[in-house]
Design a protein around this motif. Structure first.
Motif, mmCIF file in Angstrom:
data_model
loop_
_atom_site.group_PDB
_atom_site.id
_atom_site.type_symbol
_atom_site.label_atom_id
_atom_site.label_comp_id
_atom_site.label_asym_id
_atom_site.label_seq_id
_atom_site.Cartn_x
_atom_site.Cartn_y
_atom_site.Cartn_z
ATOM 1 N N THR A 151 0.841 -1.205 0.000
ATOM 2 C CA THR A 151 0.000 0.000 0.000
ATOM 3 C C THR A 151 0.872 1.251 0.000
ATOM 4 N N THR A 152 0.265 2.358 -0.375
ATOM 5 C CA THR A 152 0.942 3.648 -0.290
ATOM 6 C C THR A 152 0.956 4.112 1.162
ATOM 7 N N SER A 153 1.682 5.178 1.415
ATOM 8 C CA SER A 153 1.795 5.686 2.782
ATOM 9 C C SER A 153 0.460 6.135 3.348
ATOM 10 N N ASP A 154 -0.506 6.472 2.479
ATOM 11 C CA ASP A 154 -1.820 6.881 2.972
ATOM 12 C C ASP A 154 -2.829 5.727 2.970
ATOM 13 N N GLY A 155 -2.333 4.494 2.780
ATOM 14 C CA GLY A 155 -3.184 3.329 2.947
ATOM 15 C C GLY A 155 -3.853 2.798 1.698
ATOM 16 N N ARG A 156 -3.638 3.415 0.535
ATOM 17 C CA ARG A 156 -4.249 2.928 -0.696
ATOM 18 C C ARG A 156 -3.430 1.773 -1.268
ATOM 19 N N LYS A 157 -4.140 0.804 -1.863
ATOM 20 C CA LYS A 157 -3.438 -0.323 -2.478
ATOM 21 C C LYS A 157 -2.609 0.156 -3.656
ATOM 22 N N MET A 158 -1.370 -0.318 -3.727
ATOM 23 C CA MET A 158 -0.526 0.007 -4.873
ATOM 24 C C MET A 158 -0.846 -0.950 -6.010
ATOM 25 N N ASP A 171 8.205 9.790 -3.134
ATOM 26 C CA ASP A 171 9.372 9.673 -2.260
ATOM 27 C C ASP A 171 9.041 8.934 -0.968
ATOM 28 N N GLU A 172 7.806 9.104 -0.487
ATOM 29 C CA GLU A 172 7.422 8.488 0.779
ATOM 30 C C GLU A 172 7.193 6.978 0.649
ATOM 31 N N ASP A 173 7.120 6.467 -0.578
ATOM 32 C CA ASP A 173 6.838 5.043 -0.797
ATOM 33 C C ASP A 173 7.972 4.285 -1.479
ATOM 34 N N VAL A 174 8.875 4.982 -2.143
ATOM 35 C CA VAL A 174 9.826 4.316 -3.032
ATOM 36 C C VAL A 174 10.786 3.389 -2.286
ATOM 37 N N LEU A 175 11.264 3.806 -1.133
ATOM 38 C CA LEU A 175 12.225 2.962 -0.415
ATOM 39 C C LEU A 175 11.564 1.697 0.107
ATOM 40 N N ARG A 176 10.308 1.812 0.531
ATOM 41 C CA ARG A 176 9.583 0.628 0.975
ATOM 42 C C ARG A 176 9.405 -0.352 -0.185
ATOM 43 N N CYS A 177 9.104 0.165 -1.377
ATOM 44 C CA CYS A 177 8.959 -0.694 -2.557
ATOM 45 C C CYS A 177 10.266 -1.406 -2.872
ATOM 46 N N ILE A 178 11.383 -0.698 -2.751
ATOM 47 C CA ILE A 178 12.684 -1.318 -3.015
ATOM 48 C C ILE A 178 12.936 -2.446 -2.025
ATOM 49 N N ALA A 179 12.633 -2.210 -0.755
ATOM 50 C CA ALA A 179 12.847 -3.239 0.267
ATOM 51 C C ALA A 179 11.920 -4.427 0.058
ATOM 52 N N TYR A 180 10.662 -4.158 -0.215
ATOM 53 C CA TYR A 180 9.669 -5.220 -0.350
ATOM 54 C C TYR A 180 9.865 -6.079 -1.592
ATOM 55 N N ALA A 237 17.141 11.436 0.518
ATOM 56 C CA ALA A 237 17.042 12.444 1.572
ATOM 57 C C ALA A 237 17.777 13.724 1.197
ATOM 58 N N GLN A 238 18.941 13.574 0.552
ATOM 59 C CA GLN A 238 19.762 14.748 0.229
ATOM 60 C C GLN A 238 19.275 15.488 -1.008
ATOM 61 N N ASP A 239 18.818 14.756 -2.013
ATOM 62 C CA ASP A 239 18.401 15.392 -3.268
ATOM 63 C C ASP A 239 17.253 14.609 -3.889
ATOM 64 N N PRO A 240 16.041 14.765 -3.343
ATOM 65 C CA PRO A 240 14.908 13.997 -3.873
ATOM 66 C C PRO A 240 14.596 14.310 -5.327
ATOM 67 N N GLY A 241 14.990 15.494 -5.804
ATOM 68 C CA GLY A 241 14.716 15.871 -7.182
ATOM 69 C C GLY A 241 15.422 14.997 -8.200
ATOM 70 N N ARG A 242 16.522 14.373 -7.814
ATOM 71 C CA ARG A 242 17.236 13.466 -8.733
ATOM 72 C C ARG A 242 16.460 12.183 -8.982
ATOM 73 N N ARG A 243 15.597 11.820 -8.030
ATOM 74 C CA ARG A 243 14.783 10.604 -8.121
ATOM 75 C C ARG A 243 15.637 9.365 -8.392
ATOM 76 N N ALA A 244 16.774 9.314 -7.707
ATOM 77 C CA ALA A 244 17.692 8.185 -7.895
ATOM 78 C C ALA A 244 17.034 6.872 -7.496
ATOM 79 N N ALA A 245 16.287 6.885 -6.399
ATOM 80 C CA ALA A 245 15.646 5.649 -5.939
ATOM 81 C C ALA A 245 14.571 5.198 -6.912
#
Length: 425
Positions: A224-231, A260-269, A286-294
Motif C-alpha cells: 500500500t501507499t503511505s496513505d493506505g491505498r493499495k498500490m 518519495d514516501e513510498d519508493v524505499l519501501r517498494c525497493i525493500a519489499y 534524503a539529500q536530493d529527492p529531485g534526482r529521483r535516484a531511488a
C-alpha cells in the motif's frame, strides 16, 4: 542466508505465529513453504509480486517453495477484504486463468535442480472429494465459534451484503490445503499477505487437530501507499505482469512515478537490492529527492526483472522519446501509449499526397498554434519539432514518409508541448 533477518530488515514480517519456533525450524534444515494465489484473472498483478518474491526469497535461502494456484478455492472466492460476494467464475474461465498464472510463475521461481519449486492446483485434490466426506473429515474439526471470530467473517456478517454459506466455507477449503500439503509434501509453513492471517491461523489449527503437527504461519504487509491505498492501480486499472495488458513502458512509468514516501519501501519489499545499496539510495533521496535516484533504480530493476532486458530497453527508449529522444522503430500502439495524454487530431491520409500537408497547417491542425503567424514565428525561433527532429524549413510539406509509425505523426512546440496527428483513409 539468515532468512528471518533478511525479511526483518526489509519490513516483510507483519505477523508470525511463532517467530522463535520458525527460526529454529528453518535452522534445522531445508523446509517447504507455500503461498496460495487466487486465479481471478489470466495474469497476476503488481500486488502479487509481494507473495512471489516471498517464495523466491525462501528458495534462495535453500528452502522449497510451493506456489499453489486456487483452482478449487477460486470457484468460491475469498471473502477477505470484500464488501460483497464476487461473481462466480465459469470452469472454462478458471482454467484459462490458472494456465496464465502458471506460465507467469515460471519467470520468478526455479522449477528444476535442488529445492525446485512445485506448482500445484488445489482443484487436483478437491475435485474428487464428496461433500459428505469433506464434512466428515474436515468440517467436524472446525469449531464454528473459531470461524465466527475471524475478522473477515465478522466484517462481512455486519455488512449490508452479508455472507453466504458458500463464502463462509472458503476458510475450510483453504485450511484443508495446508493439511493436504503438510501430509503429502511435508509443508510446515504457510506465508501470505496480512489480510490472510485468519485463513493462515485456521489452517494451523486444522493441522493440529487432524495431524497433530506444529505448523507455522508468517504474513507480509500489504503493498500500500503511505496513505493506505493499495498500490498497483492506475486510472486505467491494475498494473499487470502480462506485457499484453500492461506494456513494459507503462510498467516502467508506474514505478518511476512512485512517491518519495513510498519508493524505499517498494525497493525493500519487491527487489533483491542489497542493504548497502538500499542505504545509499535512502541517503540520496534524503539529500536530493529531485534526482529521483531511488525511483530510477526501482523502475529499472522491476522492469528488467519482470520483462527482461529487451523489455527494459524498450521502456527506456520509449521514455526518452518524451524528453526529445529519437523516434525510431515505433508502431502506432507504442506511440499512442507514450502520448496517451497529449492532444491529437485525426486527418485524412490523402492530405499527405500530392503537394503534401504544409507544416504551418499541420501545427494549426494539431492545436499547437492559434495562427499561421504564430507557427511561422515558432519555426523561425527553432521551437518546432517533427518526430523530435527540429524543423528548419518554413515551406516544409509533409508526406507519408514523415510518419513516425504506420499512421501517426508527432509534433512538438518548445520543450514538452506535444501533439499527435493521426492519418486514416
Amino acid at each position: 542466508m539468515d532468512l528471518i533477518a533478511e525479511l526483518q530488515w526489509r519490513g516483510l514480517i507483519h505477523q508470525c505465529t511463532d517467530t522463535e519456533g520458525l527460526q529454529k525450524q528453518l535452522d534445522s534444515g531445508p523446509q517447504t513453504v507455500y503461498i496460495g494465489f487466487d486465479p481471478t484473472a489470466t495474469s497476476l498483478h503488481v500486488g502479487s509480486l509481494m507473495q512471489l518474491m516471498m517464495l523466491r526469497r525462501f528458495q534462495q535461502a535453500g528452502h522449497r517453495p510451493i506456489a499453489l494456484v486456487g483452482g478449487a478455492t477460486g470457484m468460491i472466492g475469498d471473502p477477505t477484504g470484500k464488501s460483497e460476494e464476487r461473481n462466480l467464475l465459469s470452469a472454462d474461465q478458471l482454467a484459462a486463468n490458472v494456465a496464465g498464472i502458471e506460465a507467469q510463475m515460471r519467470q520468478f521461481l526455479r522449477f528444476e535442480g535442488d529445492n525446485a519449486a512445485l506448482l500445484l492446483n488445489n482443484f487436483d485434490w478437491m475435485k474428487g472429494y464428496s461433500y459428505l466426506e469433506f464434512l466428515r473429515d474436515v468440517g467436524k474439526n472446525f469449531p464454528v465459534g473459531t470461524m465466527m471470530g475471524k475478522e473477515s467473517v465478522r466484517a462481512r456478517l455486519g455488512s449490508e451484503a452479508g455472507l453466504s454459506y458458500t463464502e463462509f466455507s472458503y476458510m475450510l477449503l483453504q485450511a484443508y490445503d495446508f493439511v493436504y500439503l503438510c501430509r503429502e509434501h511435508d509443508c510446515l509453513i504457510q506465508a501470505g499477505g496480512s489480510d490472510q492471517w485468519g485463513n493462515v491461523t485456521a489452517g494451523i489449527d486444522l493441522g493440529r487437530r487432524m495431524l497433530g503437527k506444529q505448523l507455522f504461519g508468517i504474513t507480509a504487509p500489504l503493498l500500500t501507499t503511505s496513505d493506505g491505498r493499495k498500490m498497483g492501480k492506475t486510472e486505467k486499472g491494475a498494473v499487470w505482469l502480462d506485457r499484453s495488458r500492461t506494456s513494459p513502458y507503462a510498467f516502467y512509468q508506474y514505478w518511476i512515478n512512485v512517491g518519495d514516501e513510498d519508493v524505499l519501501r517498494c525497493i525493500a519489499y519487491l527487489t533483491e537490492i542489497e542493504k548497502e545499496e538500499y542505504d545509499q539510495l535512502a541517503e540520496a533521496t534524503a539529500q536530493d529527492p529531485g534526482r529521483r535516484a531511488a525511483q530510477k533504480r526501482l523502475a529499472e530493476w522491476m522492469t528488467g526483472f519482470c520483462h527482461g532486458e529487451d523489455g527494459l530497453q524498450a521502456a527506456l527508449a520509449a521514455s526518452k522519446i518524451l524528453f526529445g529522444g529519437a523516434i525510431e522503430d515505433m508502431d502506432d500502439a507504442g506511440l499512442n501509449e507514450i502520448f496517451a495524454d497529449v492532444p491529437s487530431n485525426d486527418l485524412q491520409r490523402d492530405s499527405l499526397t500530392g503537394e503534401g500537408l504544409w507544416i504551418v497547417e499541420a501545427l494549426q491542425q494539431a492545436g499547437l498554434v492559434k495562427s499561421g503567424g504564430e507557427a511561422r514565428r515558432a519555426i523561425k525561433d527553432g521551437g518546432v519539432y517533427l518526430n523530435n527532429q527540429r524543423v528548419t524549413e518554413m515551406d516544409l510539406r509533409l508526406s507519408a514518409s514523415d510518419l513516425a509509425s504506420e499512421s501517426v505523426m508527432v509534433l512538438r512546440k518548445g520543450k514538452r508541448n506535444y501533439a499527435l496527428l493521426r492519418f486514416a483513409d
